[in-house]
Design an enzyme around this catalytic site. Structure first.
Site, short mmCIF file in Angstrom:
data_model
loop_
_atom_site.label_atom_id
_atom_site.label_comp_id
_atom_site.label_asym_id
_atom_site.label_seq_id
_atom_site.Cartn_x
_atom_site.Cartn_y
_atom_site.Cartn_z
N ILE A 476 0.80 -1.26 0.07
CA ILE A 476 0.05 0.04 -0.06
C ILE A 476 0.83 1.19 0.18
O ILE A 476 0.58 2.29 -0.91
CB ILE A 476 -0.89 0.02 1.24
CG1 ILE A 476 -1.59 -1.12 1.23
CG2 ILE A 476 -2.03 1.20 1.11
CD1 ILE A 476 -2.80 -1.32 0.15
N ALA A 504 9.32 5.30 6.27
CA ALA A 504 10.02 4.10 7.02
C ALA A 504 9.59 2.87 6.77
O ALA A 504 8.27 2.64 6.41
CB ALA A 504 9.60 4.40 8.66
N THR A 555 1.14 0.24 7.71
CA THR A 555 1.62 -1.00 8.29
C THR A 555 0.47 -1.84 9.00
O THR A 555 -0.57 -1.15 8.79
CB THR A 555 2.61 -0.79 9.32
OG1 THR A 555 1.99 -0.33 10.62
CG2 THR A 555 3.56 0.37 9.19
N VAL A 609 -12.07 -0.38 6.31
CA VAL A 609 -13.18 -1.17 5.90
C VAL A 609 -13.41 -0.81 4.43
O VAL A 609 -13.50 0.54 4.31
CB VAL A 609 -14.32 -0.83 6.99
CG1 VAL A 609 -15.40 -1.63 6.46
CG2 VAL A 609 -14.15 -0.90 8.59
N LEU A 613 -13.67 2.22 -0.63
CA LEU A 613 -15.04 2.51 -0.60
C LEU A 613 -15.50 3.54 0.28
O LEU A 613 -14.97 3.17 1.73
CB LEU A 613 -15.79 1.26 -0.60
CG LEU A 613 -15.64 0.06 -1.78
CD1 LEU A 613 -16.32 -1.29 -1.23
CD2 LEU A 613 -16.03 0.76 -3.07
N GLY A 664 -2.83 -9.03 -4.30
CA GLY A 664 -2.53 -7.67 -3.27
C GLY A 664 -3.60 -7.66 -2.37
O GLY A 664 -3.94 -6.40 -1.91
N GLU A 667 -4.20 -9.76 3.83
CA GLU A 667 -3.40 -9.05 4.85
C GLU A 667 -1.95 -9.49 4.62
O GLU A 667 -1.55 -10.57 3.98
CB GLU A 667 -3.87 -9.65 6.17
CG GLU A 667 -5.36 -8.98 6.52
CD GLU A 667 -5.30 -7.53 6.39
OE1 GLU A 667 -4.54 -6.63 7.27
OE2 GLU A 667 -6.08 -7.01 5.33
N ASP A 678 -9.82 -10.71 10.04
CA ASP A 678 -9.87 -9.30 9.44
C ASP A 678 -11.46 -8.90 9.18
O ASP A 678 -11.68 -7.76 9.51
CB ASP A 678 -9.24 -9.44 7.87
CG ASP A 678 -9.35 -8.03 7.17
OD1 ASP A 678 -8.76 -7.06 7.42
OD2 ASP A 678 -10.08 -8.24 6.14
N LYS A 682 -13.34 -5.51 11.14
CA LYS A 682 -14.19 -4.84 10.16
C LYS A 682 -15.58 -4.42 10.79
O LYS A 682 -16.13 -3.25 11.05
CB LYS A 682 -14.17 -5.14 8.80
CG LYS A 682 -12.95 -4.75 8.35
CD LYS A 682 -12.82 -5.14 6.63
CE LYS A 682 -11.29 -4.88 6.10
NZ LYS A 682 -11.19 -6.03 4.75
N1 NDP Z 1 -3.86 -4.76 0.70
C1 NDP Z 1 -5.18 -4.41 0.68
O1 NDP Z 1 -6.04 -4.36 -0.07
C2 NDP Z 1 -5.40 -3.41 2.05
C3 NDP Z 1 -4.57 -3.28 2.98
N2 NDP Z 1 -4.99 -2.65 4.27
C4 NDP Z 1 -4.17 -2.58 5.26
O2 NDP Z 1 -2.82 -1.65 4.78
C5 NDP Z 1 -1.76 -2.03 5.60
C6 NDP Z 1 -0.63 -2.36 4.74
O3 NDP Z 1 -0.89 -3.32 3.95
P1 NDP Z 1 0.23 -3.88 2.88
O4 NDP Z 1 0.75 -2.97 2.11
O5 NDP Z 1 -0.44 -4.77 2.02
O6 NDP Z 1 1.30 -4.71 3.81
P2 NDP Z 1 2.85 -4.99 3.46
O7 NDP Z 1 3.28 -6.28 4.32
O8 NDP Z 1 3.16 -5.08 2.06
O9 NDP Z 1 3.62 -3.78 4.07
C7 NDP Z 1 3.60 -3.37 5.17
C8 NDP Z 1 4.75 -2.32 5.50
O10 NDP Z 1 4.66 -1.92 6.90
C9 NDP Z 1 6.42 -1.77 7.22
N3 NDP Z 1 5.99 -2.11 8.66
C10 NDP Z 1 5.78 -3.18 9.52
N4 NDP Z 1 5.82 -2.99 10.45
C11 NDP Z 1 6.34 -1.79 10.88
C12 NDP Z 1 6.89 -1.17 12.21
N5 NDP Z 1 6.69 -1.54 13.37
N6 NDP Z 1 7.44 0.27 11.79
C13 NDP Z 1 7.58 0.82 10.74
N7 NDP Z 1 6.98 -0.16 9.31
C14 NDP Z 1 6.59 -1.33 9.63
C15 NDP Z 1 6.76 -2.90 6.65
O11 NDP Z 1 8.17 -3.10 6.64
P3 NDP Z 1 9.26 -4.28 6.46
O12 NDP Z 1 9.34 -4.36 4.86
O13 NDP Z 1 10.45 -3.49 6.94
O14 NDP Z 1 8.52 -5.44 7.27
C16 NDP Z 1 6.44 -2.62 5.05
O15 NDP Z 1 6.83 -1.70 4.72
C17 NDP Z 1 -2.38 -3.05 6.47
O16 NDP Z 1 -2.53 -2.70 7.51
C18 NDP Z 1 -3.46 -3.70 5.87
O17 NDP Z 1 -4.51 -4.24 6.88
C19 NDP Z 1 -6.16 -2.11 4.36
C20 NDP Z 1 -7.06 -2.21 3.17
C21 NDP Z 1 -6.73 -2.83 2.11
N1 LIG Z 2 -7.23 -8.24 3.45
C1 LIG Z 2 -8.14 -7.24 3.33
C2 LIG Z 2 -7.69 -6.00 2.58
C3 LIG Z 2 -8.57 -4.98 3.14
O1 LIG Z 2 -8.72 -4.54 4.30
C4 LIG Z 2 -9.33 -8.05 2.76
O2 LIG Z 2 -9.27 -8.83 2.12
O3 LIG Z 2 -10.36 -7.34 2.58
NA NA Z 3 -13.53 2.50 3.29
#
Ligand code: NDP
Ligand SMILES: N[C@@H](CC=O)C(=O)O
Ligand code: NA
Length: 817
Positions: A476, A504, A555, A609, A613, A664, A667, A678, A682
Site C-alpha cells: 500500500i 519508514a 503498516t 473497512v 469504498l 494484493g 493481509e 480481518d 471490520k
Molecule cells: N492490501 C489491501 O488491499 C488492504 C490493506 N489494508 C491495510 O494496509 C496495511 C498495509 O498493508 P500492505 O501494504 O499490504 O502490507 P505490506 O506487508 O506489504 O507492507 C507493510 C509495510 O509496513 C512496514 N512495517 C511493518 N511493521 C512496521 C513497524 N513496526 N514500523 C514501521 N514499518 C513497519 C513493513 O516494513 P518491512 O518491509 O520492513 O517489514 C512494510 O513496509 C495493513 O494494515 C492492511 O491491513 C487495508 C485495506 C486494504
Molecule cells: N485483506 C483485506 C484488505 C482490506 O482490508 C481484504 O481482503 O479485504
Molecule cells: Na473504506
C-alpha cells in the site's frame, strides 16, 4: 534629484561597483541629478567592531582583524582601479589604515573603548568605501566627489545612536548642494556633534543618512540599493516561497522593519514620510526589477495581509501583583524606569483586569530590566503588592502586518486557527487599535513553523506544503508513493505541494524536509536510511516541528499504533488503513479520538473497512443526520470475496488463496483473512462507529480454517498445510452448488450483536452477485428500511486502497488550510 543609497554588498566587489556606475549613468542619461550615500564594504563594520573589542580587552588579535580589513581594501583596489592609479589609491587607503591602527593601539594600551572612540573606529569603514567608490566612478567617466557627512549632519553626543539636529543639518545640506556641481558620494552612517566629534546614527544608519539628505533636498525619490529584490512577504531564510512586495505604505513599512524585516533601517521612514517622498528598495544585482515602493499609497493587493515579520529572539517580562490593579502611576513608573535605563520595549500587552503587564525586550537587556524594576518597585515587592519579576526566555515575536486587515473580520481568526491546528502555543498577543499589526509571542522553537503556516494561509497564490510522513512502504505504501508522484504536478497547479518528508519500514527510516525524491525513494531508504524503529522515526518527525503535517500508517503493526497518542499530541493528523487501533482496546481508541479532537487534528481510518469504498463516511453521514442504524450486513473481505467468486469445483482452494495474495488483496499474513479476523475487525469498527461499545470478543465467528493451518509457523508452511485441505473446501462448495447457491463470508451486526460466518446464499439474496474482490455493505436504517443503502465495489487491492488513503490525506489538507 534622487538620493541613491548603496549597501555594503553593492560596493563590495568589482562586479558590484560596475553595476553601481551603470545605475548612476542610467540616471545621468535620463537627466536625473543624483546624490549617492554608501555603506562600508560588506562585513567591514562588523570587523571594526570586533577589532575595537579585542583591542579594549588587551587582545593582540585585533591586529589580525585589522590585517583582514586591510587585505579586503587592497584586494578591492587591485581588482577595480586602473593600474596607473593603484599606487596613489593604496597610499590614501594606507593613510586611513594607519590612523585606524594608531587609534586601536591607543585603545589597546588603555584597555578602554568608549562609545565615542567606538564611533571614530567605525567611521573608517564608510570613509574608505566612499573614497573607493568616488575614485572608481571618476575613472569610469563620472564626475564625483566625496562628501564626508561629518561636515554636514549635526547630532547630539549620544554616541552609537546619535540624535540628529535637523534644523542645522538641513541648512548645511541645502547650502552644500547649492554650490556643488559634481555627484556627491556621501559617507553613510556617520555624523558629528556640534563640536565636530564623530558620531554614528545606529547600525543600519546609512539608510537613515539617505533619508536625511533626501528629505532636506526635497528629493523626488530615495532609492535604497541592496542585494535582495525588495521587502519580502516574510523571512526567506525561514520560508521557501516568499514574494517581493511591489509596494508598502509608510505605516506598513515601519511595522515590517520594526519587526525584523532587515531591508530597511526603521528610522529611515519618518523623514521621507514627512515630506511624502517615496522610498524604493532595489536590487543592485537585478536592476531591471522594480523592487518595493514605500509611499503614502497602500497599493492594490489581493490579500488581507502584506507581510509577516518576526524577531527571532526576545524575552518576555511579566510584571504582576495585586497592588498594581487600577493604580494609575504604575505603568508610568514602569516604562519610565525602563526608558531611563535605555531599555527598548518591543511589545506590550496588558489584560483588562489590569493585574499584570507583559512586555518583550531583547534578551541582552533581561538582566538589567530585572534590576531596574526591582529597584523601582522595591517597596511594593517587599510588601508583596508586586510579585517577583518573571522573565521568560527563548521566545520570538511574529507580527502579521497590512493595512487591508483593518475592519476585516476573520483575519485574526485565520491566524489563531492555523496556529491552533498546528499545535503552536501562543504565549502572548497584542493588536493595536490601528488594526495594522497583530503580534503574537511564540516559543522560539516554533518560529519557523509559525512563519510557514501563516504564510501558507495568508498567501495562497502560490503553493501550500503538505508535509507527509509515511510509515510502511510495502504494497500500500509504495502504491501510495507512486500515486502521489503521478499526481504531484496536478496538485501543484492547485497550489498544493506534496512534500514527502519521511518514510519508514520496520528496520530503517529516511528524512528530507525539502521533500524526498519520489523517483528514488527506495534506494534512498535502503542505502541512506538510518537504522531504527518507529519510535525513532516519530522522534525525528516531532523534532522537525513542521506545519501542515500528516502521518500515514501503512503498516499492520501495533508498535506503530502505540505512537498515535504522541503523534496527535504533537498536532500531526493521522490517516491509516491499519485496523489495529480502530478495532483494538475500546478505551484506548476513545483516548486517541479525544486527543485528535483536543488538538484540532484528524484521525481518519476510512480505508480500514472496504478499502477505498466510502463505508465509514457513509455510516457517519447517516448518523450525523439523525438516522438510526437497524442492521449492518456485508461482505467485508476482499480476499474472501475474491476466493469464493473464483473458486469452482475442480480448482484448488489453496491455489486461489495464493492468487488473492498475488493480487494484493490479502493481509500481510493471509490467515488474518481466512480465519475471519480481518472481517471481525471490520464489523467491530462499523459497530463502534454506530455507537456500540463492543470488543473483538463480542463478534461471534464460525471459523473455516482447520487448526493445523493456524498453527503453521510461517506463511509458506501455512500454504503447504492448506493444500492438504483442498478437498474439504471443495466439499463445502459442492454442497452449496447442489442447492443452486454460492458461498459468501458474511458479517452482520444488529442491535449490538455481531456475527461472522460462511453462508450459502441463493439468487434472491442481495449478496449473490458479486465479482472479483467486491465488498458489499448494506445499511438498514430508519430511513432506509424497506430497501437498504448499499455500498458496493472492489474492497481490497493496492490501487483502490492507496487511493483511499491519498484521498484522506487531501481531506486532512482541506481541513488544515
Ligand atoms: N492490501 C489491501 O488491499 C488492504 C490493506 N489494508 C491495510 O494496509 C496495511 C498495509 O498493508 P500492505 O501494504 O499490504 O502490507 P505490506 O506487508 O506489504 O507492507 C507493510 C509495510 O509496513 C512496514 N512495517 C511493518 N511493521 C512496521 C513497524 N513496526 N514500523 C514501521 N514499518 C513497519 C513493513 O516494513 P518491512 O518491509 O520492513 O517489514 C512494510 O513496509 C495493513 O494494515 C492492511 O491491513 C487495508 C485495506 C486494504
Ligand atoms: N485483506 C483485506 C484488505 C482490506 O482490508 C481484504 O481482503 O479485504
Ligand atoms: Na473504506
Amino acid at each position: 534629484m534622487k538620493v541613491l543609497k548603496f549597501g555594503g554588498t553593492s560596493v563590495g566587489s568589482a562586479e558590484s561597483l560596475a553595476q553601481v556606475v551603470g545605475i548612476l549613468k542610467d540616471n545621468q542619461e535620463k537627466g536625473t541629478p543624483v546624490a549617492v550615500v554608501n555603506s562600508a564594504l560588506s562585513g567591514i563594520t562588523n570587523l571594526l567592531v570586533e577589532a575595537g573589542q579585542l583591542a579594549s580587552a588587551g587582545d593582540e588579535q585585533y591586529k589580525t582583524v585589522l590585517s583582514t580589513i586591510e587585505r579586503r581594501h587592497i584586494q578591492m583596489i587591485e581588482e577595480t582601479m586602473a593600474t596607473a592609479t593603484q599606487a596613489q589609491v593604496l597610499e590614501k587607503i594606507g593613510a586611513y589604515l594607519q590612523q585606524l591602527r594608531d587609534i586601536l593601539h591607543g585603545v589597546f594600551l588603555i584597555r578602554e573603548l568608549s562609545k565615542r572612540t567606538g564611533d571614530v573606529v567605525l567611521s573608517f569603514g564608510e570613509r574608505m568605501a566612499s573614497y573607493l567608490l568616488s575614485t572608481y566612478a571618476n575613472q569610469h567617466g563620472l564626475a564625483t566627489e566625496v562628501l564626508d557627512a561629518r561636515k554636514i549632519i549635526v547630532t547630539d553626543a549620544n554616541f552609537g545612536n546619535a540624535r540628529v539636529f535637523f534644523d542645522k543639518t538641513n541648512k548645511n545640506i541645502v547650502n552644500h548642494f547649492a554650490s556643488s556641481s559634481k555627484i556627491q558620494i556621501i559617507t553613510g552612517f556617520i555624523a558629528a556633534t556640534e563640536e565636530g566629534v564623530t558620531s554614528t546614527l545606529g547600525r543600519g544608519g546609512s539608510d537613515y543618512t539617505a533619508a536625511i539628505f533626501g528629505s532636506a533636498l526635497n528629493a523626488e525619490k530615495i532609492e535604497i540599493w541592496t542585494d535582495v529584490d525588495g521587502v519580502m512577504t516574510t523571512d526567506p531564510r525561514q520560508v521557501k516561497k516568499t514574494y517581493s512586495l511591489a509596494s508598502l505604505s509608510y505605516a506598513e513599512a515601519m511595522e515590517m522593519s520594526h519587526f525584523g524585516a532587515k531591508v530597511i533601517y526603521p528610522p529611515t521612514i519618518a523623514p521621507a514620510m514627512i515630506k511624502n517622498i517615496p522610498i524604493s528598495i532595489r536590487n543592485t544585482f537585478n536592476p531591471e526589477f522594480e523592487g518595493t515602493l514605500i509611499s503614502s499609497q497602500s497599493s492594490n493587493w489581493d490579500f488581507d495581509v502584506k507581510g509577516i515579520s518576526s524577531i527571532s529572539e526576545v524575552s518576555l517580562v511579566n510584571f504582576q501583583g495585586s497592588g498594581i490593579m487600577g493604580v494609575p502611576n504604575v505603568p508610568y513608573r514602569l516604562f519610565n524606569a525602563l526608558s531611563e535605563a535605555e531599555i527598548n520595549v518591543i511589545f506590550i500587552t496588558q489584560a483588562s483586569s489590569e493585574r499584570s503587564i507583559s512586555f518583550a525586550i531583547s534578551p541582552e537587556d533581561a538582566q538589567r530590566t530585572k534590576q531596574v524594576l526591582e529597584a523601582e518597585f522595591s517597596p511594593e515587592l517587599s510588601l508583596h503588592k508586586v510579585d517577583a519579576i518573571e522573565i521568560r526566555h527563548d521566545l520570538s515575536v511574529v507580527a502579521t502586518i497590512g493595512e487591508n486587515m483593518r475592519h476585516q473580520p476573520g483575519v485574526a481568526a485565520k491566524l489563531f486557527g492555523a496556529l491552533g491546528r498546528n499545535g503552536i502555543n501562543v504565549v502572548s498577543i497584542a493588536q493595536g487599535t490601528s488594526e495594522l499589526n497583530i503580534s503574537v509571542v511564540v516559543e522560539k522553537k516554533d518560529l519557523g513553523k509559525t512563519l510557514n503556516c501563516l504564510h501558507d494561509i495568508y498567501f495562497l497564490s502560490d503553493e501550500t506544503r503538505l508535509n507527509i510522513f509515511i510509515a510502511g512502504v510495502g504494497l500500500i505504501g509504495s502504491t501510495l508513493l507512486a500515486q502521489m508522484k503521478a499526481q504531484y504536478e496536478n496538485l501543484l497547479k492547485e497550489h498544493l505541494k506534496i512534500n514527502i518528508v519521511g518514510i519508514a519500514n520496520s528496520k530503517q527510516f529516511y528524512f528530507d524536509s525539502e521533500g524526498i525524491d519520489l523517483d528514488n525513494w527506495k534506494a534512498l531508504l535502503l542505502e541512506k536510511g538510518t537504522k531504527g524503529n518507529i519510535d525513532g522515526f516519530v522522534d525525528q518527525m516531532v523534532d522537525l516541528n513542521l506545519s501542515n503535517a500528516v502521518f500515514v500508517d501503512n503498516t499492520s503493526s501495533q508498535l506503530v499504533v502505540e505512537n498515535y497518542q504522541r503523534i496527535l499530541n504533537n498536532s500531526i493528523s493521522i490517516t491509516t488503513p491499519n485496523k489495529l487501533a480502530s478495532s483494538g482496546d475500546f478505551m484506548k481508541l476513545q483516548e486517541i479520538k479525544q486527543t485528535a479532537m483536543r488538538r484540532g487534528v484528524k484521525f481518519f481510518y476510512e480505508t480500514s473497512v472496504g478499502a477505498g469504498l466510502p463505508v465509514i463516511t457513509t455510516l457517519n453521514d447517516l448518523l450525523n443526520s439523525g438516522d438510526k442504524i437497524q442492521r449492518i450486513e456485508g461482505v467485508l473481505s476482499g480476499t474472501l470475496s475474491y476466493i469464493f467468486n473464483s473458486f469452482k469445483v475442480g480448482t484448488s482452494f489453496s491455489e486461489i488463496v495464493k492468487q488473492a495474495q498475488a493480487a494484493g488483496f490479502t493481509e500481510p499474513d493471509p490467515r488474518d483473512d481466512l480465519n475471519g479476523m480481518d472481517v471481525r475487525r471490520k464489523i467491530l469498527i462499523l459497530s463502534r462507529e454506530a455507537g456500540y461499545q463492543m470488543d473483538i470478543s463480542d463478534v461471534a465467528i464460525e471459523g473455516i480454517l482447520p487448526d493445523s493451518c493456524m498453527q503453521a509457523p510461517t506463511v509458506d508452511d501455512f500454504f503447504t498445510e492448506l493444500g492438504k485441505h483442498d478437498h474439504h473446501f471443495e466439499n463445502i462448495l459442492k454442497e452449496a452448488e447442489a442447492d443452486g447457491k454460492v458461498l459468501r463470508f458474511i458479517a452482520c451486526m444488529e442491535k449490538g450483536k455481531a456475527t461472522v460466518s460462511l453462508k450459502a446464499v441463493g439468487p434472491e439474496h442481495p449478496f449473490f452477485s458479486l465479482s472479483g474482490s467486491d465488498n458489499i455493505i448494506s445499511f438498514t436504517t430508519s430511513r432506509y428500511l424497506e430497501r437498504p443503502l448499499v455500498v458496493k465495489g472492489p474492497g481490497a487491492g493496492a490501487e483502490v486502497t492507496a487511493a483511499g488513503v491519498f484521498a484522506e490525506v487531501i481531506r486532512i489538507f482541506n481541513h488544515l488550510s
